[in-house]
Motif scaffolding. Structure first.
Motif, PDB file in Angstrom:
ATOM      1  N   UNK A   8      37.467  52.974  39.587  1.00  0.00           N
ATOM      2  CA  UNK A   8      36.834  52.639  38.325  1.00  0.00           C
ATOM      3  C   UNK A   8      37.179  53.662  37.250  1.00  0.00           C
ATOM      4  N   UNK A   9      37.405  53.170  36.037  1.00  0.00           N
ATOM      5  CA  UNK A   9      37.667  54.046  34.898  1.00  0.00           C
ATOM      6  C   UNK A   9      36.373  54.557  34.277  1.00  0.00           C
ATOM      7  N   UNK A  10      35.255  53.979  34.677  1.00  0.00           N
ATOM      8  CA  UNK A  10      33.952  54.366  34.138  1.00  0.00           C
ATOM      9  C   UNK A  10      32.997  53.193  34.219  1.00  0.00           C
ATOM     10  N   UNK A  11      31.839  53.328  33.576  1.00  0.00           N
ATOM     11  CA  UNK A  11      30.850  52.257  33.545  1.00  0.00           C
ATOM     12  C   UNK A  11      31.125  51.365  32.333  1.00  0.00           C
ATOM     13  N   UNK A  12      30.862  50.081  32.500  1.00  0.00           N
ATOM     14  CA  UNK A  12      30.970  49.156  31.379  1.00  0.00           C
ATOM     15  C   UNK A  12      29.723  49.297  30.517  1.00  0.00           C
ATOM     16  N   UNK A  13      29.892  49.672  29.282  1.00  0.00           N
ATOM     17  CA  UNK A  13      28.759  49.819  28.381  1.00  0.00           C
ATOM     18  C   UNK A  13      28.070  48.478  28.167  1.00  0.00           C
ATOM     19  N   UNK A  14      26.737  48.511  28.127  1.00  0.00           N
ATOM     20  CA  UNK A  14      26.000  47.297  27.797  1.00  0.00           C
ATOM     21  C   UNK A  14      25.380  47.396  26.407  1.00  0.00           C
ATOM     22  N   UNK A  15      26.025  48.177  25.525  1.00  0.00           N
ATOM     23  CA  UNK A  15      25.543  48.278  24.145  1.00  0.00           C
ATOM     24  C   UNK A  15      25.505  46.920  23.459  1.00  0.00           C
ATOM     25  N   UNK A  16      26.331  45.987  23.899  1.00  0.00           N
ATOM     26  CA  UNK A  16      26.386  44.651  23.309  1.00  0.00           C
ATOM     27  C   UNK A  16      25.103  43.858  23.550  1.00  0.00           C
ATOM     28  N   UNK A 361      39.572  48.145  34.091  1.00  0.00           N
ATOM     29  CA  UNK A 361      40.669  48.149  33.124  1.00  0.00           C
ATOM     30  C   UNK A 361      40.240  47.421  31.863  1.00  0.00           C
ATOM     31  N   UNK A 362      40.872  47.799  30.755  1.00  0.00           N
ATOM     32  CA  UNK A 362      40.631  47.114  29.487  1.00  0.00           C
ATOM     33  C   UNK A 362      41.921  47.160  28.679  1.00  0.00           C
ATOM     34  N   UNK A 363      42.328  46.012  28.178  1.00  0.00           N
ATOM     35  CA  UNK A 363      43.536  45.930  27.369  1.00  0.00           C
ATOM     36  C   UNK A 363      43.288  45.120  26.119  1.00  0.00           C
ATOM     37  N   UNK A 364      44.349  44.834  25.386  1.00  0.00           N
ATOM     38  CA  UNK A 364      44.195  44.118  24.113  1.00  0.00           C
ATOM     39  C   UNK A 364      43.789  42.676  24.317  1.00  0.00           C
ATOM     40  N   UNK A 365      43.909  42.160  25.558  1.00  0.00           N
ATOM     41  CA  UNK A 365      43.563  40.762  25.811  1.00  0.00           C
ATOM     42  C   UNK A 365      42.773  40.565  27.100  1.00  0.00           C
ATOM     43  N   UNK A 366      42.228  41.644  27.673  1.00  0.00           N
ATOM     44  CA  UNK A 366      41.508  41.483  28.931  1.00  0.00           C
ATOM     45  C   UNK A 366      40.549  42.645  29.183  1.00  0.00           C
ATOM     46  N   UNK A 367      39.559  42.369  30.015  1.00  0.00           N
ATOM     47  CA  UNK A 367      38.608  43.356  30.515  1.00  0.00           C
ATOM     48  C   UNK A 367      38.374  43.030  31.981  1.00  0.00           C
ATOM     49  N   UNK A 368      38.477  44.039  32.844  1.00  0.00           N
ATOM     50  CA  UNK A 368      38.319  43.833  34.289  1.00  0.00           C
ATOM     51  C   UNK A 368      37.204  44.737  34.789  1.00  0.00           C
ATOM     52  N   UNK A 369      36.263  44.140  35.537  1.00  0.00           N
ATOM     53  CA  UNK A 369      35.129  44.910  36.069  1.00  0.00           C
ATOM     54  C   UNK A 369      34.912  44.561  37.532  1.00  0.00           C
ATOM     55  N   UNK A 370      34.037  45.358  38.171  1.00  0.00           N
ATOM     56  CA  UNK A 370      33.729  45.120  39.590  1.00  0.00           C
ATOM     57  C   UNK A 370      32.221  45.251  39.806  1.00  0.00           C
ATOM     58  N   UNK A 371      31.710  44.393  40.668  1.00  0.00           N
ATOM     59  CA  UNK A 371      30.313  44.447  41.088  1.00  0.00           C
ATOM     60  C   UNK A 371      30.175  45.277  42.366  1.00  0.00           C
ATOM     61  N   UNK A 372      28.946  45.659  42.664  1.00  0.00           N
ATOM     62  CA  UNK A 372      28.701  46.492  43.846  1.00  0.00           C
ATOM     63  C   UNK A 372      29.007  45.757  45.140  1.00  0.00           C
ATOM     64  N   UNK A 373      28.969  44.420  45.133  1.00  0.00           N
ATOM     65  CA  UNK A 373      29.264  43.650  46.345  1.00  0.00           C
ATOM     66  C   UNK A 373      30.753  43.356  46.504  1.00  0.00           C
ATOM     67  N   UNK A 374      31.594  43.927  45.639  1.00  0.00           N
ATOM     68  CA  UNK A 374      33.037  43.745  45.758  1.00  0.00           C
ATOM     69  C   UNK A 374      33.621  42.666  44.871  1.00  0.00           C
ATOM     70  N   UNK A 375      32.791  41.854  44.256  1.00  0.00           N
ATOM     71  CA  UNK A 375      33.315  40.836  43.337  1.00  0.00           C
ATOM     72  C   UNK A 375      34.008  41.506  42.156  1.00  0.00           C
ATOM     73  N   UNK A 376      35.126  40.924  41.743  1.00  0.00           N
ATOM     74  CA  UNK A 376      35.856  41.415  40.580  1.00  0.00           C
ATOM     75  C   UNK A 376      35.826  40.329  39.514  1.00  0.00           C
ATOM     76  N   UNK A 377      35.519  40.724  38.287  1.00  0.00           N
ATOM     77  CA  UNK A 377      35.430  39.765  37.188  1.00  0.00           C
ATOM     78  C   UNK A 377      36.438  40.137  36.109  1.00  0.00           C
ATOM     79  N   UNK A 378      37.078  39.120  35.570  1.00  0.00           N
ATOM     80  CA  UNK A 378      38.100  39.298  34.532  1.00  0.00           C
ATOM     81  C   UNK A 378      37.712  38.443  33.330  1.00  0.00           C
ATOM     82  N   UNK A 379      37.554  39.076  32.185  1.00  0.00           N
ATOM     83  CA  UNK A 379      37.414  38.362  30.924  1.00  0.00           C
ATOM     84  C   UNK A 379      38.744  38.487  30.193  1.00  0.00           C
ATOM     85  N   UNK A 380      39.322  37.355  29.837  1.00  0.00           N
ATOM     86  CA  UNK A 380      40.599  37.361  29.109  1.00  0.00           C
ATOM     87  C   UNK A 380      40.466  36.487  27.873  1.00  0.00           C
ATOM     88  N   UNK A 381      41.219  36.836  26.841  1.00  0.00           N
ATOM     89  CA  UNK A 381      41.133  36.077  25.604  1.00  0.00           C
ATOM     90  C   UNK A 381      42.506  35.984  24.956  1.00  0.00           C
TER      91      UNK A 381
END
Length: 503
Positions: A8-16, A361-381
């Protein structure tokens, strides 16, 4: 192909999700408003809610009267209690905005909005302070000190604009803030008070405001400002069109307060962006589009690096600043229309709510995160052209190598929103843009608002999934990869569905 790290590169902020905006809080007395907020909380889950009008006449708090030849004041919290009770029951706390001025306390008659919020200073700062103290003491008595300490308290709204504060009188605002902040702290020293809630283009106000509070030793627990990227309004009947700057302009605005406060005693204060959107108008059709969701995706992905919160303005189209909306889709600020039809930007928030806490990971068109149970989620735009000079590319490819802690295969679930999917506004246009859709038409619009969904297995090689996505114009997509444990019984044979013999 982009190789996503396994660490992990860090925690995903939930400021949103710290806060969301609302039309004047008096609207919380209506059924459609509560139905909309209930849905929003169930599928997204914001932590605070901020809106105008807590002390305006529609809430009926300030009630002067004459008795036995003396002028007295009664503070009534009948509506305040109903609104706050409803909020807390839905798991959301107030972000209190102190305003506007009760007419009986106001020094003038200038108002703003269709519902006429008074924007003049108090004719008696002593009485204003008494109103603030009475309101906060009531809230503390009713909800408990520990609870109310978690509610930020913001003084006024956009005082740098003459429409919101008579004459945009900076010195008068500083006096109002000073009186209000001291009144707040008289109730309890640990209540959070801040400001100045300025609009874009007034950054010099924040510098002078910070200097004023420091020189006068006025309490300041957070700073706040607003962020928008639209140009001047080009009016049409019951609507506007505007140019837009790039979404990076929002991120630039989010980061401005911290840059301005560097080297001051306020440098470490929380920064709250208490309103943000593309357009500052509640009748701009861009708010209803798939373009808007793709435009804001990189802002939600990165905004938490720059501010402690950034509050989308607003959660619902139940919003009457320029009057009652004239059609179901009218360019309102809301994530939802009236009658709870989800817009594409609503889905962007709902997708963010399904992301994991670990940022891979986070790029100009994607965000990748992981849950504690191993699930990986990808938001792409899909990237957009905010100038409107081009419609944007017909397709956009995203190719990622995703670490998945499993062997063999992963289960893939994909949810898609674009011009044709998860986009009720498109369906509404196809059905002739009915201003007041009938029950059957509403059913169709709710159906059209559902994202497209697909499911499949994805093979893994050395603990990695090769994820190739082709996004349509203005698409946002959520991919959820779940480690797969295959429990298919050994006798299962799809070729025998119609009774054939085993081969």
């Amino acid at each position: 192909m982009i190789r996503v790290p396994a660490e992990a590169a860090g925690r995903l902020s939930d400021a949103w999700r710290y806060s969301v905006g609302t039309g004047r809080i008096e609207l919380a007395l209506r059924r459609d408003y509560i139905d909309s907020l209930s849905l929003t909380q169930r599928e997204i889950g914001f932590r605070h809610i901020r809106g105008h009008g807590l002390l305006s006449d529609g809430m009926g708090v300030y009630r002067p009267y004459d008795h036995k030849g003396a002028r007295r004041v009664h503070h009534s919290f009948t509506y305040v209690d109903q609104v706050v009770d409803s909020y807390l029951a839905l798991g959301i706390r107030p972000f209190l905005e102190l305003g506007f001025m009760p007419a009986e306390l106001a020094s003038g008659e200038q108002t703003v909005f269709w519902w006429r919020g008074n924007v003049t200073p108090p004719r008696s700062h002593q009485d204003w302070a008494g109103l603030v103290r009475a309101t906060l003491r009531h809230l503390v008595d009713r909800y408990g000190l520990d609870e109310v300490r978690t509610w930020p308290i913001e003084v006024w709204n956009e005082p740098n604009l003459p429409d919101f504060w008579q004459g945009a009188d900076e010195k008068a605002y500083h006096l109002l803030y000073e009186v209000t902040a001291h009144a707040v702290k008289e109730v309890d020293a640990d209540l959070q008070v801040g400001g100045p809630a300025i609009s874009p283009g007034a950054d010099d106000w924040l510098v002078r405001f910070a200097e004023f509070t420091e020189d006068r030793e006025v309490p300041l627990d957070f700073v706040s400002r607003h962020a928008y990227t639209s140009g001047p309004a080009q009016h049409v009947p019951f609507g506007v069109h505007q140019t837009l700057g790039p979404a990076s302009g929002l991120l630039e605005q989010f980061g401005t307060p911290r840059r301005q406060l560097q080297g001051t005693r306020h440098a470490e204060l929380p920064v709250h962006i208490t309103e943000f959107n593309s357009s500052y108008r509640p009748d701009n059709p861009v708010h209803d589009t798939a373009f808007h969701a793709a435009y804001l995706a990189p802002v939600l992905a990165a905004g938490g690096d720059l501010a402690d919160s950034f509050s989308y303005w607003t959660f619902s189209d139940m919003f009457e600043e320029i009057g009652v909306p004239t059609a179901l889709f009218h360019g309102g600020f809301g994530l939802l229309t009236h009658r709870q039809v989800r817009k594409p930007t609503y889905h962007l928030y709902a997708f963010m709510a399904r992301m994991g806490p670990e940022r891979l990971a986070r790029g100009h068109d994607h965000l990748v995160t992981r849950h504690s149970d191993g699930r990986v989620t990808v938001l792409a735009w899909a990237p957009v052209d905010p100038t409107g000079e081009t419609p944007g590319p017909d397709r956009h490819d995203v190719h990622l190598s995703i670490p998945v802690a499993a062997r063999g295969e992963a289960f893939l679930r994909r949810s898609t929103v674009d011009e044709e999917h998860g986009n009720a506004c498109t369906a509404w246009r196809h059905m002739g843009s009915p201003r007041s859709p009938r029950a059957g038409q509403l059913d169709v619009l709710h159906e059209a608002a559902e994202p497209a969904r697909s499911h499949r297995r994805l093979p893994l090689a050395d603990g990695r999934a090769d994820l190739r996505l082709t996004l349509a114009r203005h698409e946002i997509t959520l991919v959820e990869l779940t480690p797969l444990t295959d429990e298919t019984p050994p006798w299962w044979d799809e070729r025998r569905l119609l009774g054939g013999e085993a081969s």
